[in-house]
Scaffold this motif. Structure first.
Motif, PDB file in Angstrom:
ATOM      1  N   PHE A 160       0.858  -1.194   0.000  1.00  0.00           N
ATOM      2  CA  PHE A 160       0.000   0.000   0.000  1.00  0.00           C
ATOM      3  C   PHE A 160       0.890   1.239   0.000  1.00  0.00           C
ATOM      4  O   PHE A 160       1.878   1.315   0.726  1.00  0.00           O
ATOM      5  CB  PHE A 160      -0.881  -0.043   1.263  1.00  0.00           C
TER       6      PHE A 160
ATOM      7  N   GLY B 237      -6.451  10.658   4.113  1.00  0.00           N
ATOM      8  CA  GLY B 237      -7.005  10.299   2.805  1.00  0.00           C
ATOM      9  C   GLY B 237      -7.025   8.807   2.629  1.00  0.00           C
ATOM     10  O   GLY B 237      -7.020   8.050   3.603  1.00  0.00           O
TER      11      GLY B 237
ATOM     12  N   GLU C  79      -9.490   7.190   1.495  1.00  0.00           N
ATOM     13  CA  GLU C  79     -10.894   6.759   1.485  1.00  0.00           C
ATOM     14  C   GLU C  79     -11.762   8.020   1.497  1.00  0.00           C
ATOM     15  O   GLU C  79     -11.288   9.096   1.910  1.00  0.00           O
ATOM     16  CB  GLU C  79     -11.200   5.910   2.732  1.00  0.00           C
TER      17      GLU C  79
ATOM     18  N   ASP D  14      -7.245  17.087   3.629  1.00  0.00           N
ATOM     19  CA  ASP D  14      -7.565  15.948   2.773  1.00  0.00           C
ATOM     20  C   ASP D  14      -6.400  15.717   1.802  1.00  0.00           C
ATOM     21  O   ASP D  14      -5.843  16.682   1.275  1.00  0.00           O
ATOM     22  CB  ASP D  14      -8.836  16.304   1.975  1.00  0.00           C
ATOM     23  N   ILE D  15      -6.017  14.463   1.599  1.00  0.00           N
ATOM     24  CA  ILE D  15      -5.017  14.184   0.562  1.00  0.00           C
ATOM     25  C   ILE D  15      -5.501  13.025  -0.285  1.00  0.00           C
ATOM     26  O   ILE D  15      -6.173  12.122   0.208  1.00  0.00           O
ATOM     27  CB  ILE D  15      -3.589  13.939   1.114  1.00  0.00           C
TER      28      ILE D  15
ATOM     29  N   GLY E   6       0.568   7.195  -5.901  1.00  0.00           N
ATOM     30  CA  GLY E   6       0.348   7.034  -4.467  1.00  0.00           C
ATOM     31  C   GLY E   6      -0.175   8.351  -3.912  1.00  0.00           C
ATOM     32  O   GLY E   6      -0.579   9.239  -4.695  1.00  0.00           O
ATOM     33  N   PRO E   7      -0.182   8.521  -2.582  1.00  0.00           N
ATOM     34  CA  PRO E   7      -0.729   9.760  -2.011  1.00  0.00           C
ATOM     35  C   PRO E   7       0.079  10.966  -2.476  1.00  0.00           C
ATOM     36  O   PRO E   7       1.265  10.839  -2.770  1.00  0.00           O
ATOM     37  CB  PRO E   7      -0.563   9.549  -0.503  1.00  0.00           C
TER      38      PRO E   7
ATOM     39  N   THR F 131     -10.033   6.990 -13.300  1.00  0.00           N
ATOM     40  CA  THR F 131      -9.960   6.636 -11.874  1.00  0.00           C
ATOM     41  C   THR F 131     -11.274   6.076 -11.341  1.00  0.00           C
ATOM     42  O   THR F 131     -11.293   5.443 -10.295  1.00  0.00           O
ATOM     43  CB  THR F 131      -9.624   7.874 -11.014  1.00  0.00           C
TER      44      THR F 131
ATOM     45  N   ILE G 107     -13.844  13.877  -3.159  1.00  0.00           N
ATOM     46  CA  ILE G 107     -14.433  12.795  -3.956  1.00  0.00           C
ATOM     47  C   ILE G 107     -15.827  12.538  -3.377  1.00  0.00           C
ATOM     48  O   ILE G 107     -15.955  12.247  -2.184  1.00  0.00           O
ATOM     49  CB  ILE G 107     -13.578  11.507  -3.834  1.00  0.00           C
TER      50      ILE G 107
HETATM   51  O1  DLL Z   1      -5.292   5.074  -1.341  1.00  0.00           O
HETATM   52  C1  DLL Z   1      -3.291   6.258  -1.981  1.00  0.00           C
HETATM   53  C2  DLL Z   1      -3.414   7.136  -0.792  1.00  0.00           C
HETATM   54  C3  DLL Z   1      -2.781   6.782   0.376  1.00  0.00           C
HETATM   55  C4  DLL Z   1      -4.120   8.327  -0.876  1.00  0.00           C
HETATM   56  C5  DLL Z   1      -2.848   7.634   1.476  1.00  0.00           C
HETATM   57  C6  DLL Z   1      -4.187   9.178   0.226  1.00  0.00           C
HETATM   58  C7  DLL Z   1      -3.553   8.830   1.398  1.00  0.00           C
HETATM   59  P1  DLL Z   1      -5.014   3.141  -3.592  1.00  0.00           P
HETATM   60  O2  DLL Z   1      -4.958   2.125  -2.527  1.00  0.00           O
HETATM   61  O3  DLL Z   1      -4.528   2.766  -4.950  1.00  0.00           O
HETATM   62  O4  DLL Z   1      -4.162   4.393  -3.213  1.00  0.00           O
HETATM   63  O5  DLL Z   1      -6.509   3.651  -3.689  1.00  0.00           O
HETATM   64  C8  DLL Z   1      -6.871   4.711  -4.539  1.00  0.00           C
HETATM   65  O6  DLL Z   1      -8.600   5.425  -2.991  1.00  0.00           O
HETATM   66  O7  DLL Z   1      -9.023   5.924  -6.521  1.00  0.00           O
HETATM   67  C9  DLL Z   1      -9.981   6.714  -4.398  1.00  0.00           C
HETATM   68  O8  DLL Z   1     -11.116   5.938  -4.739  1.00  0.00           O
HETATM   69  C10 DLL Z   1      -9.593   6.441  -2.951  1.00  0.00           C
HETATM   70  N1  DLL Z   1      -9.042   7.662  -2.333  1.00  0.00           N
HETATM   71  C11 DLL Z   1      -7.750   7.986  -2.146  1.00  0.00           C
HETATM   72  N2  DLL Z   1      -7.656   9.184  -1.514  1.00  0.00           N
HETATM   73  C12 DLL Z   1      -8.931   9.626  -1.312  1.00  0.00           C
HETATM   74  C13 DLL Z   1      -9.514  10.787  -0.732  1.00  0.00           C
HETATM   75  C14 DLL Z   1      -4.366   5.197  -2.126  1.00  0.00           C
HETATM   76  N3  DLL Z   1      -8.788  11.753  -0.187  1.00  0.00           N
HETATM   77  C15 DLL Z   1      -8.332   5.046  -4.361  1.00  0.00           C
HETATM   78  N4  DLL Z   1     -10.862  10.893  -0.754  1.00  0.00           N
HETATM   79  C16 DLL Z   1      -8.755   6.250  -5.175  1.00  0.00           C
HETATM   80  C17 DLL Z   1     -11.637   9.920  -1.291  1.00  0.00           C
HETATM   81  C18 DLL Z   1      -9.816   8.651  -1.847  1.00  0.00           C
HETATM   82  N5  DLL Z   1     -11.153   8.799  -1.838  1.00  0.00           N
END
Ligand code: DLL
Length: 439
Positions: A144, A217, A219, A239-240, A248-249, A306, A329
Motif C-alpha cells: 500500500f 485520505g 478513502e 484531505d489528501i 500514491g498519495p 480513476t 471525492i
Molecule cells: O489510497 C493512496 C493514498 C494513500 C491516498 C494515502 C491518500 C492517502 P489506492 O490504494 O490505490 O491508493 O486507492 C486509490 O482510494 O481511486 C480513491 O477511490 C480512494 N481515495 C484515495 N484518496 C482519497 C480521498 C491510495 N482523499 C483510491 N478521498 C482512489 C476519497 C480517496 N477517496
C-alpha cells in the motif's frame, strides 16, 4: 497553524502562471506519449487502432484524442507488460488490492520515486509541516502506497519520521505522547478511532498530545467528518488524494485554506469526463476524474480513468498556488448504490449521520433484496451518553435520522441505533457497505 499557513515547498513550480504550466505540460506530454508508444505494445496497438501517431499530439489541447487506460489494463498486463522502462530500472513495486485476488501493481523508477516524494513533500508542507515537525506515519507501510508516501515526503522535508505503520492503537498513542508528535498521517476513519481512544485513555489533546495537523485520505470522507475530527484531536485536518497507478498519495493535497485539493499539475494532467460518453467536461462540472502522468518513466499512465467522481476549479487559491483544485471525492462510479432505482452515495448518508446528535461517526450500510425489492439498513452507533438515555429520546433521534435520510437521499431506510463500539473499527481503509444483493 498561523505563521505556517502559507509556506510553499516548491514555489517556482506550485505558483507558476497557467500559461507557463500549459507550455510545460505540453512538452512533457509529448515526451510521455513518445515513450509509451515506443515501449508499451498494448498502448501502441491502441493508438494505431485509432490512427494516432505520437507526432499528432502537439500539446495539452490534443489530449482528448488519446485512448483511455483502465484498471482492467493493469490486471490484463500484470505484472510487467505496461512498463515503459527496462525492468532493471524499476526500483520499487507498490500495489493495491484488486478485485480478482491479485493486487494491482505499479513499477516505479528512481525518477518516479523522486517525483512522488516531491509531491508528498509539497503535500505535508501545505498542511504546515517543516523540519521541526515530528510526523507519525500510521498508514500501512508495505505494498500500500500510504505509508511509504508519507514517509518519503516527511523525510524529504527533513522532519522527524515515526514510521509506525497501521494498527496497534495503544502503542501509536504512547509514541504520540512520549515523542510529542505534531503531525499525523493515516486514514480519516483510523484518525477518528485514534482520537476516541486518546480521550478514553484520559489524555487531553493540546496538553498531553501535541498534534497540530493531519493529512488524511485513501478513502472518502465528508466536510462534516472534518469538523468532527478537528474537534476531537484539536488539529487542522487536511484531505489528501492519490492512487497507486498514478503515484500514491500526494497526487492532490489541501492547503490550510481547506478549499479543495491542489493537483500537482506539473506532474499529472487532470481531466473530468462524462463517465457515460467519455467526453471531457468543463471546470465546475462533476464527473469522472482522469489522469495523465507526464513525468513518470516506469509505468506512465495516459488518460487513466480513476472512476472517482469530483469537479475541478482553476480559480486562484488564497495560498498563492496556481495548481487547479479538485473537490472532495463524492463517490466512485462503481460504488454508487442503486437502491430502488435511486442513486445513493454513502457520502450523502455520512453527512446526515455526522451532523446528528447522539451518534458516533461509525456506521455500516446494509443493502439487501427482500421480495424483489431493495432494502437499505443504516446501522449507526450511539454515543455512550445516548446509550444510557431514555427509550423515548433514543427513538426520537432514530426518527430524526430516518427523516433526514429520506429528505437528503430520497429513499426510506431502516435506521438501527446500535451499541457503542459494535461497528467494526478499521486501521486502514474503512469498509462501510455490505451489499448482499451481489452475493
Ligand atoms: O489510497 C493512496 C493514498 C494513500 C491516498 C494515502 C491518500 C492517502 P489506492 O490504494 O490505490 O491508493 O486507492 C486509490 O482510494 O481511486 C480513491 O477511490 C480512494 N481515495 C484515495 N484518496 C482519497 C480521498 C491510495 N482523499 C483510491 N478521498 C482512489 C476519497 C480517496 N477517496
Amino acid at each position: 497553524m498561523g505563521d505556517r499557513k502559507h509556506i510553499i515547498y516548491d514555489p517556482a513550480r506550485e505558483c507558476m502562471s497557467r500559461d507557463e504550466l500549459t507550455a510545460w505540460q505540453s512538452e512533457k506530454l509529448k515526451e510521455t506519449v513518445k515513450r509509451e508508444y515506443e515501449n508499451v505494445a498494448m498502448y501502441r496497438e491502441r493508438m494505431d487502432a485509432k490512427g494516432i501517431k505520437p507526432q499528432d499530439i502537439r500539446g495539452v489541447e490534443d489530449l482528448k484524442y488519446l485512448p483511455f487506460m483502465e484498471k482492467t489494463d493493469l490486471r490484463d498486463y500484470y505484472p510487467f507488460d505496461l512498463l515503459a522502462s527496462p525492468r532493471e530500472d524499476i526500483v520499487r513495486i507498490q500495489g493495491s488490492s484488486g478485485t480478482t485476488g491479485k493486487p494491482i501493481v505499479a513499477g516505479y523508477t528512481r525518477n518516479d520515486v523522486d517525483v512522488w516524494s516531491t509531491m508528498m513533500a509539497r503535500t505535508l508542507t501545505a498542511a504546515g509541516c517543516t523540519r521541526e515537525d515530528i510526523v507519525q506515519v500510521a498508514y500501512g507501510l508495505g505494498l500500500f502506497t500510504g505509508g511509504f508516501g508519507a514517509y518519503q515526503g516527511a523525510d524529504k522535508i527533513g522532519a522527524m519520521v515515526v514510521p509506525m505503520s497501521s494498527g496497534n492503537t495503544q502503542r501509536q498513542i504512547m509514541m504520540m505522547k512520549d515523542l510529542g508528535v505534531t503531525m499525523l498521517c493515516c486514514t480519516p476513519s483510523y484518525a477518528t478511532y485514534l482520537g476516541e481512544t486518546i480521550r478514553e485513555m484520559g489524555l487531553v489533546p493540546g496538553k498531553d498530545i501535541k498534534l497540530k495537523a493531519g493529512c488524511f485520505g485513501a478513502e472518502p470522507w465528508t466536510e462534516a467528518m472534518r469538523v468532527k475530527l478537528e474537534e476531537l484531536l484539536g488539529i487542522d485536518a487536511c484531505d489528501i488524494y492519490g492512487l497507486t497507478e498514478i503515484a500514491g498519495p500526494g497526487v492532490a493535497f489541501e492547503c490550510l485554506e481547506k478549499q479543495g485539493m491542489h493537483i500537482n499539475e506539473d506532474q499529472v494532467i487532470p481531466e473530468i469526463i462524462d463517465p457515460a460518453t467519455g467526453e471531457p467536461l468543463p471546470y465546475g462540472e462533476s464527473g469522472e476524474l482522469v489522469f495523465t502522468t507526464i513525468t513518470k518513466t516506469g509505468m506512465p499512465m495516459l488518460r487513466y480513468r480513476t472512476h472517482d467522481i469530483c469537479s475541478l476549479t482553476d480559480k486562484k487559491c488564497d495560498c498563492g498556488r496556481t495548481f487547479a483544485r479538485m473537490s472532495r471525492i463524492t463517490g466512485r462510479t462503481d460504488d454508487m448504490l442503486i437502491i430502488r432505482g435511486v442513486n445513493v452515495f454513502p457520502s450523502q448518508i455520512e453527512t446526515v449521520l455526522v451532523r446528528a446528535e447522539g451518534v458516533a461517526p461509525h456506521y455500516m450500510l446494509i443493502v439487501d433484496r427482500v421480495n424483489n425489492s431493495d432494502t437499505l439498513e443504516v446501522q449507526v452507533e450511539m454515543t455512550e451518553d445516548m446509550f444510557s438515555d431514555t427509550v423515548s429520546h433514543i427513538e426520537g433521534v432514530r426518527r430524526y435520522i430516518t427523516d433526514q435520510i429520506k429528505s437528503v437521499v430520497g429513499i426510506a431506510a431502516k435506521v438501527t441505533l446500535v451499541a457503542p463500539k459494535s461497528v467494526p473499527r478499521s486501521e486502514g481503509k474503512a469498509k462501510r457497505v455490505i451489499d448482499n444483493r451481489k452475493l
